[in-house]
Design an enzyme around this catalytic site. Structure first.
Site, PDB file in Angstrom:
ATOM      1  N   LYS A  47       0.807  -1.229   0.000  1.00  0.00           N
ATOM      2  CA  LYS A  47       0.000   0.000   0.000  1.00  0.00           C
ATOM      3  C   LYS A  47       0.837   1.273   0.000  1.00  0.00           C
ATOM      4  O   LYS A  47       0.292   2.375  -0.053  1.00  0.00           O
ATOM      5  CB  LYS A  47      -0.943   0.001   1.211  1.00  0.00           C
ATOM      6  N   LYS A  49       2.290   2.729   2.377  1.00  0.00           N
ATOM      7  CA  LYS A  49       2.098   3.569   3.557  1.00  0.00           C
ATOM      8  C   LYS A  49       2.254   2.711   4.800  1.00  0.00           C
ATOM      9  O   LYS A  49       2.025   1.498   4.772  1.00  0.00           O
ATOM     10  CB  LYS A  49       0.745   4.276   3.541  1.00  0.00           C
TER      11      LYS A  49
END
Length: 141
Positions: A47, A49
């Site tokens: 992702k 993140k």
């Protein structure tokens, strides 16, 4: 009668009712539920993140839920790799993934392994992404 061992996964960052709904519905459709909690490293890889809540804490939260029989780290989001490492005969996923090329391929491969794929309705109105955006906006004020 064959014991149904179910498997579902998630990041479970900023735990909310949608997460609980998936876990509860999964447990209603199996005899033993294994939940894979995605590791921090895998979340960052996939992702791009970092989770707000660290893996160890997310795993503890999921472990404490009465519907969960076992928690395992999800070091790779490839569900076929999970099927090699963990014994289960039913996998659960939100229906927002149904019909996607990725999950069509998974269904084909799981069928060969006698693993059922069961989709659940996505809980509308709440998501970790939405909660994260709200927090980010509050932090900017």
């Amino acid at each position: 009668m064959t014991k149904i061992v179910g498997y579902t996964t998630g990041v479970f960052d900023l735990f909310h009712i949608g997460h609980l709904n998936v876990i509860k519905k999964a447990r209603e459709n199996c005899d033993y539920l294994i939940v894979g909690v995605t590791t921090d490293e895998e979340v960052e890889r996939v992702k791009k993140k970092k989770p707000i809540i660290p893996y160890e804490e997310r795993a503890e939260i999921v472990k404490a839920i009465r519907y969960v029989d076992e928690v395992v780290p999800e070091n790779d989001t490839d569900k076929l790799k999970a099927a090699e490492a963990i014994t289960f005969n039913r996998i659960f996923k939100g229906d927002d993934w149904k019909g996607t090329p990725k999950w069509n391929r998974y269904e084909e491969e799981f069928n060969k392994k006698n693993i059922d794929v069961m989709y659940f309705p996505y809980t509308k109105g709440t998501s970790s992404t939405h909660l994260r955006n709200v927090l980010d906006n509050l932090m900017k004020q």
